[in-house]
Motif scaffolding. Structure first.
Motif, PDB file in Angstrom:
ATOM      1  N   VAL A 198      44.523 -88.833  65.694  1.00 22.60           N
ATOM      2  CA  VAL A 198      45.020 -87.537  65.193  1.00 22.60           C
ATOM      3  C   VAL A 198      46.257 -87.508  65.082  1.00 22.60           C
ATOM      4  O   VAL A 198      47.183 -88.362  65.428  1.00 22.60           O
ATOM      5  N   SER A 199      46.834 -86.777  63.947  1.00 21.68           N
ATOM      6  CA  SER A 199      48.078 -86.669  63.590  1.00 21.68           C
ATOM      7  C   SER A 199      48.392 -85.288  62.855  1.00 21.68           C
ATOM      8  O   SER A 199      47.469 -84.436  62.577  1.00 21.68           O
ATOM      9  N   SER A 200      49.673 -84.665  62.880  1.00 22.83           N
ATOM     10  CA  SER A 200      50.064 -83.522  62.252  1.00 22.83           C
ATOM     11  C   SER A 200      50.323 -83.698  60.866  1.00 22.83           C
ATOM     12  O   SER A 200      50.578 -82.669  60.204  1.00 22.83           O
ATOM     13  N   ASP A 201      50.349 -84.985  60.395  1.00 25.97           N
ATOM     14  CA  ASP A 201      50.736 -85.350  58.919  1.00 25.97           C
ATOM     15  C   ASP A 201      49.440 -85.788  58.236  1.00 25.97           C
ATOM     16  O   ASP A 201      48.958 -86.723  58.840  1.00 25.97           O
ATOM     17  N   ALA A 202      49.024 -85.252  57.169  1.00 25.42           N
ATOM     18  CA  ALA A 202      48.033 -85.809  56.494  1.00 25.42           C
ATOM     19  C   ALA A 202      48.068 -87.300  55.980  1.00 25.42           C
ATOM     20  O   ALA A 202      46.902 -88.037  55.818  1.00 25.42           O
ATOM     21  N   ASP A 203      49.260 -87.739  56.017  1.00 24.26           N
ATOM     22  CA  ASP A 203      49.602 -89.324  55.505  1.00 24.26           C
ATOM     23  C   ASP A 203      49.456 -90.050  56.866  1.00 24.26           C
ATOM     24  O   ASP A 203      49.749 -91.304  56.495  1.00 24.26           O
TER      25      ASP A 203
END
Length: 297
Positions: A198-203
Motif C-alpha cells: 500500500v502507498s499514499s502515492d499512485a506511482d
C-alpha cells in the motif's frame, strides 16, 4: 524575563496537582504570548501552547471536541513561523508541524485467507486521502531473501514486481491530522502466497511517500496441534485432509552469514484422519515451520 517566566510556568505545570492545571497552564501561556507579542521570545510560549494542543488531540477520540485540535495546532504553528521567523519558538513549531503533517500507513490482514473468497484488510492511516494498493504474487525465494531488508533496494525491488491486481480507495477524515482506521474489502484470490503493498502515492515512489507491505497466504489448508501431534484440516469445513505432504523445516541462525535460514528436516504424510506426529523438536532458539501441500494447494 520571558524565558524565566516560561521556565516557571513549566515547573508549576509539572509539579502542581489541581484538576484544571492544563487549562490554567494554557491560559498563562496565551497571556504571556499576547503581552509580549512583538518580541520573538514570545514565540516559544506559542509553541508550548501548540504542543499542549497537539498532545490533547492525540489523546482524544476523533468524535469528541478534540477532533479539530490538531488542525488548530497546525494553524497556530504556521502563524508563529510567519510572525517570528528564525526564533526558538518558530524552529520548534517547524519540527512540530512536520510531525502533524507526516503521512503514515499501516495495515493488518489475516495470515491465511480462503481461496476465491473476499477478505478484509484493516488499514491505519494519518494524513492520507487516497490509499493505493497492489497485490503481488511472491515466491518463497523472494520472501527468504528479503526477510530482514527494509532499505531502498528492497522497496525498489518490491515495487518493480508485477502485480495481479491494483486499485485505489478513498479514505475518510483525511484533513484532521489524526490517526484513523478502517476496514476495506479485498476480492478473492487463487491459492498462493502474496504481498499486499500500500502507498499514499499512485506511482509508489520512494520519495516522501509512506509505504507498507504485509505478506499472506491464500489456502484451504489449516492445522491444529497439541505438542507434536498435528491434524491437517480443511480451513473452511474443518474436515480432515488425508495424504497431505508435510515438510518440516527448522529455522537456524547462520553465524557466518549473520542471518537465519531454513534447514529441511523430516517429511511426513497425513493419514485418513489428517493426523501426523512430529519427531522434530520445536524450541525457542530453533523453532520449526511446517510446509503443508495437498493437490494444488
Amino acid at each position: 524575563l520571558i524565558d524565566l517566566e516560561l521556565n516557571r510556568l513549566q515547573f508549576m505545570y509539572s509539579h502542581s496537582i489541581p484538576e484544571n492545571k492544563t487549562e490554567l497552564y494554557k491560559n498563562a501561556l496565551q497571556a504571556l504570548e499576547q503581552k509580549y507579542s512583538g518580541n520573538p521570545a514570545s514565540a516559544q510560549a506559542g509553541y508550548l501552547r501548540a504542543q499542549l494542543m497537539y498532545q490533547s488531540s492525540m489523546q482524544g477520540i476523533p468524535e469528541t471536541d478534540n477532533r479539530n485540535a490538531a488542525r488548530e495546532t497546525r494553524i497556530l504553528c504556521e502563524n508563529i513561523i510567519v510572525k517570528h521567523p528564525g526564533s526558538e519558538g518558530a524552529i520548534n513549531c517547524s519540527i512540530l508541524l512536520r510531525d502533524i503533517l507526516r503521512k503514515e500507513l499501516a495495515m493488518q490482514v489475516e495470515k491465511v485467507n480462503l481461496p476465491e473468497k473476499p477478505f478484509r484488510v484493516y488499514v491505519s492511516f494519518k494524513n492520507v486521502k487516497t490509499l493505493h494498493y497492489r497485490i503481488i504474487p511472491v515466491t518463497e525465494t523472494f520472501f527468504e531473501n528479503n526477510r530482514e531488508r527494509w532499505d531502498d533496494k528492497f522497496w525498489n525491488q518490491l515495487t518493480g514486481l508485477k502485480s495481479i491486481r491494483s486499485a485505489s480507495q478513498e479514505l475518510p477524515f483525511a484533513d484532521d491530522h489524526l490517526y484513523h482506521s478502517v476496514e476495506m474489502k479485498a476480492d478473492g484470490l487463487p491459492v498462493g502466497r502474496y504481498a499486499l503493498l500500500v502507498s499514499s502515492d499512485a506511482d509508489f515512489s520512494l520519495r516522501e511517500n509512506p509505504m507498507s507491505v504485509i505478506y499472506f497466504h491464500v489456502s484451504s489448508i489449516a492445522f491444529i496441534n497439541q505438542g507434536n501431534d498435528y491434524f491437517v484440516l480443511n480451513r473452511e469445513s474443518g474436515y480432515p485432509i488425508a495424504k497431505a505432504s508435510v515438510q518440516v523445516w527448522q529455522l537456524q541462525y547462520d553465524y557466518s552469514n549473520r542471518r537465519s535460514r531454513l534447514i529441511a528436516r523430516e517429511k511426513l504424510q497425513s493419514d485418513q484422519n489428517g493426523f501426523i506426529q512430529l519427531t522434530s523438536k520445536d524450541n525457542r532458539y530453533e523453532p520449526i515451520q511446517l510446509e503443508i501441500r495437498h493437490e494444488n494447494d
